[in-house]
Design a protein around this motif. Sequence first.
Motif, PDB file in Angstrom:
ATOM      1  N   GLY A 234     -26.526 -12.004   3.351  1.00  0.00           N
ATOM      2  CA  GLY A 234     -27.178 -12.949   2.446  1.00  0.00           C
ATOM      3  C   GLY A 234     -26.778 -12.688   1.014  1.00  0.00           C
ATOM      4  O   GLY A 234     -26.373 -11.573   0.662  1.00  0.00           O
ATOM      5  N   ARG A 235     -26.879 -13.719   0.191  1.00  0.00           N
ATOM      6  CA  ARG A 235     -26.558 -13.550  -1.221  1.00  0.00           C
ATOM      7  C   ARG A 235     -27.581 -12.638  -1.897  1.00  0.00           C
ATOM      8  O   ARG A 235     -28.773 -12.674  -1.559  1.00  0.00           O
ATOM      9  N   GLY A 320     -35.146 -21.871   3.848  1.00  0.00           N
ATOM     10  CA  GLY A 320     -35.750 -22.700   4.878  1.00  0.00           C
ATOM     11  C   GLY A 320     -35.847 -21.843   6.126  1.00  0.00           C
ATOM     12  O   GLY A 320     -36.732 -21.013   6.280  1.00  0.00           O
ATOM     13  N   LEU A 321     -34.893 -22.023   7.006  1.00  0.00           N
ATOM     14  CA  LEU A 321     -34.704 -21.108   8.129  1.00  0.00           C
ATOM     15  C   LEU A 321     -33.291 -20.563   7.998  1.00  0.00           C
ATOM     16  O   LEU A 321     -32.324 -21.251   8.307  1.00  0.00           O
ATOM     17  N   PRO A 322     -33.147 -19.337   7.484  1.00  0.00           N
ATOM     18  CA  PRO A 322     -31.800 -18.809   7.235  1.00  0.00           C
ATOM     19  C   PRO A 322     -30.940 -18.805   8.493  1.00  0.00           C
ATOM     20  O   PRO A 322     -31.343 -18.260   9.533  1.00  0.00           O
ATOM     21  N   ASN A 323     -29.769 -19.409   8.404  1.00  0.00           N
ATOM     22  CA  ASN A 323     -28.876 -19.463   9.555  1.00  0.00           C
ATOM     23  C   ASN A 323     -28.485 -18.079  10.049  1.00  0.00           C
ATOM     24  O   ASN A 323     -28.212 -17.893  11.236  1.00  0.00           O
ATOM     25  N   VAL A 324     -28.457 -17.096   9.144  1.00  0.00           N
ATOM     26  CA  VAL A 324     -28.044 -15.761   9.569  1.00  0.00           C
ATOM     27  C   VAL A 324     -29.020 -15.176  10.579  1.00  0.00           C
ATOM     28  O   VAL A 324     -28.633 -14.389  11.448  1.00  0.00           O
ATOM     29  N   LEU A 325     -30.299 -15.538  10.498  1.00  0.00           N
ATOM     30  CA  LEU A 325     -31.265 -15.067  11.495  1.00  0.00           C
ATOM     31  C   LEU A 325     -30.968 -15.690  12.859  1.00  0.00           C
ATOM     32  O   LEU A 325     -31.100 -15.025  13.898  1.00  0.00           O
ATOM     33  N   VAL A 326     -30.572 -16.959  12.848  1.00  0.00           N
ATOM     34  CA  VAL A 326     -30.217 -17.627  14.096  1.00  0.00           C
ATOM     35  C   VAL A 326     -28.937 -17.012  14.662  1.00  0.00           C
ATOM     36  O   VAL A 326     -28.834 -16.751  15.872  1.00  0.00           O
ATOM     37  N   GLU A 327     -27.970 -16.767  13.788  1.00  0.00           N
ATOM     38  CA  GLU A 327     -26.709 -16.160  14.231  1.00  0.00           C
ATOM     39  C   GLU A 327     -26.941 -14.776  14.827  1.00  0.00           C
ATOM     40  O   GLU A 327     -26.430 -14.453  15.912  1.00  0.00           O
ATOM     41  N   ALA A 328     -27.682 -13.937  14.116  1.00  0.00           N
ATOM     42  CA  ALA A 328     -27.946 -12.580  14.598  1.00  0.00           C
ATOM     43  C   ALA A 328     -28.680 -12.624  15.940  1.00  0.00           C
ATOM     44  O   ALA A 328     -28.350 -11.883  16.876  1.00  0.00           O
ATOM     45  N   SER A 329     -29.673 -13.512  16.043  1.00  0.00           N
ATOM     46  CA  SER A 329     -30.430 -13.623  17.285  1.00  0.00           C
ATOM     47  C   SER A 329     -29.539 -14.057  18.445  1.00  0.00           C
ATOM     48  O   SER A 329     -29.736 -13.629  19.589  1.00  0.00           O
TER      49      SER A 329
END
Length: 413
Positions: A234-235, A320-329
């Motif tokens: 993340g930034r 919002g819903l950080p894409n990185v959380l979706v990617e990691a999951s």
Amino acid sequence: MRPRKVIVVLKGYPRLSETFIAQELLGLEKAGFDLTLVSLRRPTDAKRHPIHDEIRAPVMYLPEYLHEEPLRVLKGLINCWRKPGFKPAFFAFLGDFRRDISRNRIRRFGQALVLAAEWPDGGEWLHAHFIHTPASVTAYASIINRVPWTCSAHAKDIWTSPAWELEGKLANTRWAVTCTHTGFDYLRSLSPHEERVHLSYHGLDLSRFDHFAGERLPLDGSDADRPVNILSVGRAVTKKGYDVLLRAFALLPKDLHWRFEHIGAGEQQKSLKILATELGISRHIEWRGALAQKEVLERYRNSDIFTLACRIAPDGDRDGLPNVLVEASSQRLVCVSTDVSGVPELLSDGENGFVVPSENPQALAKALEKAIRNPDLRRTLGDAAEAKVRSEFDHNVSIRQLKTLFENEWKAA
């Protein structure tokens, strides 16, 4: 039914941190949409995501600052002056300017003049990504050229925009989509046409994030030679909460062995490094800077825990819903995060991840410690997180939803 050529207005393109937008653009092209991209800013990232090379749409750049291209702006004004839509657009701008006396507001109208004057061939529809600046330019150009417009709202653009401005845009756009339930509820509360506001999760292109069949070592932080690997992507900006995360790391028991890897750029990186030194934890941390998606995917698979301490910034900015959380999951990597915005729509504490209150380093430290000490729990929660992503966050669902929204408008026209 004939598909229409859609002009997509973006704040900046391409951007490494906005791969979710690129993913959507590519998905729409694959669904048969003819797109032209209009960017308010030129790219500044040193790296480029491979997905941008797959997008065929031409890109038009508007003047980032009006004084840098005065002749182009003047030509836009002259071209638009006699258009029937110029006068109502100018009055709409004046109404906004009275409530927001700023150079930025003037710049938005000037960019709209250039867009309306240099109109891409065949453009029949406008779509703005972000409901703040890009939507302002889109709304003015829509009035000038009498072309309907729609909008995708995300996070910062919603929460840092004044309510009066959101109300005006929601009254005039044909429809708007947003990517979290909190944003959806808020926009519906402001819209005179609730039925025109839709919830649409970005989702993930699962073909780029295949199931990870490998096994992670059962590390528990007890061995100094084999520390537990904690990752964040993340930034380095306020809303990501990295200062809170560093303070949480400093609270971990001294006998616990871990290392932290941060991927991403950002203006706070220097101050965060100083804070890590002051907290006495800098030896545990590696700052990697921005990396390409292939490298990020590799780090997901080689890490034991993912963490992101999302928070609401003083100006209202938030994820919002950080894409990185979706990617990691998607890679069976257990996530430790906070209860901000759309995070709880993906992660449920104790079911498929760890979710703690934001701005609370003590709670975050406890969750991190529990995750570090319990490799079996990490595996169980990570498996559950992947199952939810693959069943509920496939980006093809969002593409089909957008395709239907556009096509329903075109059928009615």
